[in-house]
Enzyme design. Sequence first.
Site, PDB file in Angstrom:
ATOM      1  N   ASP A 105     -18.262 -12.965  25.186  1.00 58.34           N
ATOM      2  CA  ASP A 105     -17.469 -12.274  24.160  1.00 58.34           C
ATOM      3  C   ASP A 105     -17.425 -10.784  24.509  1.00 58.34           C
ATOM      4  OD1 ASP A 105     -16.145 -11.429  21.914  1.00 58.34           O
ATOM      5  OD2 ASP A 105     -17.711 -11.976  20.483  1.00 58.34           O
TER       6      ASP A 105
ATOM      7  N   CYS B 244      -3.210  -1.311   9.105  1.00 58.50           N
ATOM      8  CA  CYS B 244      -2.347  -2.277   8.392  1.00 58.50           C
ATOM      9  C   CYS B 244      -0.879  -2.113   8.744  1.00 58.50           C
ATOM     10  CB  CYS B 244      -2.541  -2.144   6.883  1.00 58.50           C
ATOM     11  SG  CYS B 244      -4.218  -2.428   6.328  1.00 58.50           S
TER      12      CYS B 244
ATOM     13  N   CYS C  35       0.831  -1.206   0.000  1.00 60.82           N
ATOM     14  CA  CYS C  35       0.000   0.000   0.000  1.00 60.82           C
ATOM     15  C   CYS C  35       0.862   1.252   0.000  1.00 60.82           C
ATOM     16  CB  CYS C  35      -0.921   0.003   1.218  1.00 60.82           C
ATOM     17  SG  CYS C  35      -1.971   1.473   1.337  1.00 60.82           S
TER      18      CYS C  35
ATOM     19  N   GLU D 129     -26.862  -7.961  26.523  1.00 63.92           N
ATOM     20  CA  GLU D 129     -26.011  -6.952  25.867  1.00 63.92           C
ATOM     21  C   GLU D 129     -26.345  -5.577  26.435  1.00 63.92           C
ATOM     22  OE1 GLU D 129     -23.735  -4.537  23.833  1.00 63.92           O
ATOM     23  OE2 GLU D 129     -23.504  -6.704  23.574  1.00 63.92           O
TER      24      GLU D 129
ATOM     25  N   CYS E 191      -7.458   1.919  -0.749  1.00 63.83           N
ATOM     26  CA  CYS E 191      -7.391   1.160   0.491  1.00 63.83           C
ATOM     27  C   CYS E 191      -7.615  -0.314   0.182  1.00 63.83           C
ATOM     28  CB  CYS E 191      -8.443   1.653   1.492  1.00 63.83           C
ATOM     29  SG  CYS E 191      -8.403   0.762   3.061  1.00 63.83           S
TER      30      CYS E 191
ATOM     31  N   CYS F  41      -0.474   6.028   7.330  1.00 63.74           N
ATOM     32  CA  CYS F  41      -1.803   5.590   7.744  1.00 63.74           C
ATOM     33  C   CYS F  41      -1.695   4.756   9.021  1.00 63.74           C
ATOM     34  CB  CYS F  41      -2.440   4.763   6.627  1.00 63.74           C
ATOM     35  SG  CYS F  41      -4.042   4.051   7.047  1.00 63.74           S
TER      36      CYS F  41
ATOM     37  N   TYR G 274     -22.628 -10.504  26.461  1.00 60.31           N
ATOM     38  CA  TYR G 274     -22.136  -9.510  25.499  1.00 60.31           C
ATOM     39  C   TYR G 274     -22.513  -9.964  24.087  1.00 60.31           C
ATOM     40  CZ  TYR G 274     -19.308  -8.776  29.696  1.00 60.31           C
ATOM     41  OH  TYR G 274     -18.890  -8.613  31.002  1.00 60.31           O
TER      42      TYR G 274
ATOM     43  N   GLN H 142     -19.432  -8.555  13.003  1.00 66.05           N
ATOM     44  CA  GLN H 142     -17.994  -8.770  12.840  1.00 66.05           C
ATOM     45  C   GLN H 142     -17.537  -8.238  11.483  1.00 66.05           C
ATOM     46  OE1 GLN H 142     -15.573  -9.787  14.726  1.00 66.05           O
ATOM     47  NE2 GLN H 142     -16.494 -10.897  16.432  1.00 66.05           N
TER      48      GLN H 142
ATOM     49  N   CYS I  49     -10.962 -10.380  21.946  1.00 67.46           N
ATOM     50  CA  CYS I  49     -10.100  -9.681  20.990  1.00 67.46           C
ATOM     51  C   CYS I  49      -8.885  -9.088  21.693  1.00 67.46           C
ATOM     52  CB  CYS I  49     -10.876  -8.581  20.267  1.00 67.46           C
ATOM     53  SG  CYS I  49     -11.549  -7.313  21.371  1.00 67.46           S
TER      54      CYS I  49
END
Length: 469
Positions: free
Chosen positions: A399, A85, A76, A350, A177, A82, A329, A300, A426
Amino acid sequence: MRRNKRERIKIDHVEVVDIAEEGKGVGKANDLVLFIPHAIPGDVVDVEVTRKKRNFAEANVTALRSSSQHRVDPFCEHFGICGGCKWQHMSYDAQLLYKNKSVENALSRIGKVDTAVMEDILASEQTRYYRNKLEYTFSNQRWLTEEEIKRDEELQRNALGFHVPQRFDKILAINHCYLQADPSNAIRNSISAFAIENNISFYDLRKHEGALRNLIIRNTSTGELMIIVVFAYPDEEQVEQLMSFILEKFPEVNSLLYVINQKKNDTIFDQEVHIYHGRDHIFESMAGLTFKIGAKSFYQTNSLQAYELYKITKEFAGLMGNEMVYDLYTGAGTIANFIASDARKVVGIEYVPTAIADAKVNAELNGIGNTEFFAGDMKDVLNDEFIAFHGKPDVIITDPPRAGMHADVVKKLLEIEADKIVYVSCNAATQARDLSMLGEKYDVRRSKAVDMFPQTQHVENVVLLTLKN
């Protein structure tokens, strides 16, 4: 170690030996740990220290003395400026290696998890154009290159793109992008060019003025497209002018929406969404299920890999068809609805009410009658009365956001004593912290990382815990 005229510390021939959780290379010089952006293990670099503390420092590469075997050419043109990535300069095999390693380190060091239960990371089939949602920012303060700054001429300062790291008021104008498939780039570039040509003002992030603020593009694996333009202080004619242009240029759009947001922050969750053309939603499909996605819906961002993540979650749960499952969640109820056919009943909780509304719609849309969804703060909703009314869960799926679970929620899980807990995260560090607390009554049986975000340091991890005898 030496200093230049400005007293900036320069260090030559630093060997990069590891990668920190935030994706920076790690080196060491004279007992000083160095965190170095854009450096990867195996590199030997010269650096200049930009910020120094007692035992560590941050430094930028000034020269690459020798390259790591894992180093590749970034694809890129915006790499390095940026904020996304950040691992494009590393081979994908190496990305997987270090993501797996980061999860193993966190779980073993913080959570005291035996590495023997940790399985190999699941790679993403797509390493480019994998995101189904991108959000861009309009700004009248474009990030300028050093060459542009040196020019003694008036420059075009409007930009539509991404924030430059640590510069909230500077936006990098994005040409192409690699995160979202066509027509995403064409939409962004066309809207930017049209606005500039027609003198529609871009937002001033410091003064909070201007017509155009944000652009959100969502797509689905079924080929549907949503475009959301977020205005700040437009004329009524400007809204009509831009929206009619978008519809004429991209007639394939299924949902063309706009928002007027004059708050100091960018979130649109508390703002009215106006329909200019089509529906107020698009549809995604997964494993024969249909999911309705609106402007404010959570889903997601990697659709194909989300399916793999949910399959692993279901496998770890080991459902036989007669279990009561709590999905904590739950978001828009994607996991809950995904596993519902293999459980007796699924109860989702949630914090965000609009997400719960989406979860109920998606259950109805798919004819799922054994799910129930509730909105509220997890530590308040998941109480003795709630459990007594709905029944003790056999399996709990959790989650949580990056911060992990509130200590009161972990305490409640220890009180409930479900046979199994499947923990999707995550953030391996906060997951490991929670696993350490759950270790009072649970054993970790399996752990598997899933790469949802190629070219970045981020990774999801799924853990199976079983109640101790």
